[in-house]
Design a protein around this motif. Structure first.
Motif: not given
Length: 194
Positions: A75-80, A104-105, A193-194
């Motif tokens: 999902p948008q806002g993901s942080n690894l 992040p996207n 990123n898609s």
């Protein structure tokens, strides 16, 4: 014979670690995970693919180790984020060595980053031992993997899993694949990123 014994011990420790982490259990959900398995290599391509020697054992005269992975459906806002341990002790992590700039996207794609030196956060020769890489998505562990680096003298490369006819790129100073787009953390940005 000492090299063979070292390789067997490293393989046993690696298999035990992976089993404890649940990565060798039949029916594992790793294939359904949003973050695919970690691949370790001596280099990384501009397309964030593993390059050079790919495997779980590297020589003491290494020029660094890279981690590559795939991700999907984030999902948008993901942080690894990551924690790297050496022989069971925290070796480096995001707050110490710069954050990973992945996802992040959201979407799907590939990502890669180098395991950096503890004190300098630079890419280069890593000390010998067993490394464990723990990957977190929004604070929850989603993937783990391990590799070993010889401790010098005991780690000839005969019989290694070299996929490119013996050239493990350990002596090249080429930073292609860093793909850092002008940032200064060498974390291998993902522009897919898609």
């Amino acid at each position: 014979m000492p090299e063979r014994l070292l390789r067997l011990v490293l393989a046993g420790v690696l298999a035990g670690t992976l089993a404890l982490l649940g990565l060798l259990v039949p029916g594992s959900t790793a294939a359904q995970a949003p973050v695919g398995p970690l691949t370790f290599s001596s280099g990384i391509s501009a397309g964030l693919e593993p390059d050079g020697h790919v495997g779980a054992a590297f020589p003491s005269d290494n020029n660094g180790v890279y981690v590559t992975l795939t991700f999907s459906g984030l999902p948008q806002g993901s942080n690894l984020s990551r924690i790297v341990r050496l022989d069971g002790e925290d070796y480096n992590w995001d707050e110490q060595n710069g954050t990973l700039r992945c996802c992040p996207n959201g979407g799907s794609g590939r990502y890669g980053f180098p395991i950096v030196k503890r004190d300098t956060s630079e890419i280069g020769q890593l000390p010998g031992g067993l490394y464990e890489v723990l990957l977190y998505l929004n604070g929850a562990q989603v993937q783990a993997g391990a590799f070993g680096i010889g401790r010098g003298g005991d780690d000839d490369d005969s019989g290694d899993n070299d996929n490119d006819s013996g050239d493990d790129d350990s002596g090249d100073d080429d930073d292609s694949g860093d793909n850092d787009s002008g940032d200064d953390d060498d974390s291998g940005d993902n522009d897919n990123n898609s």
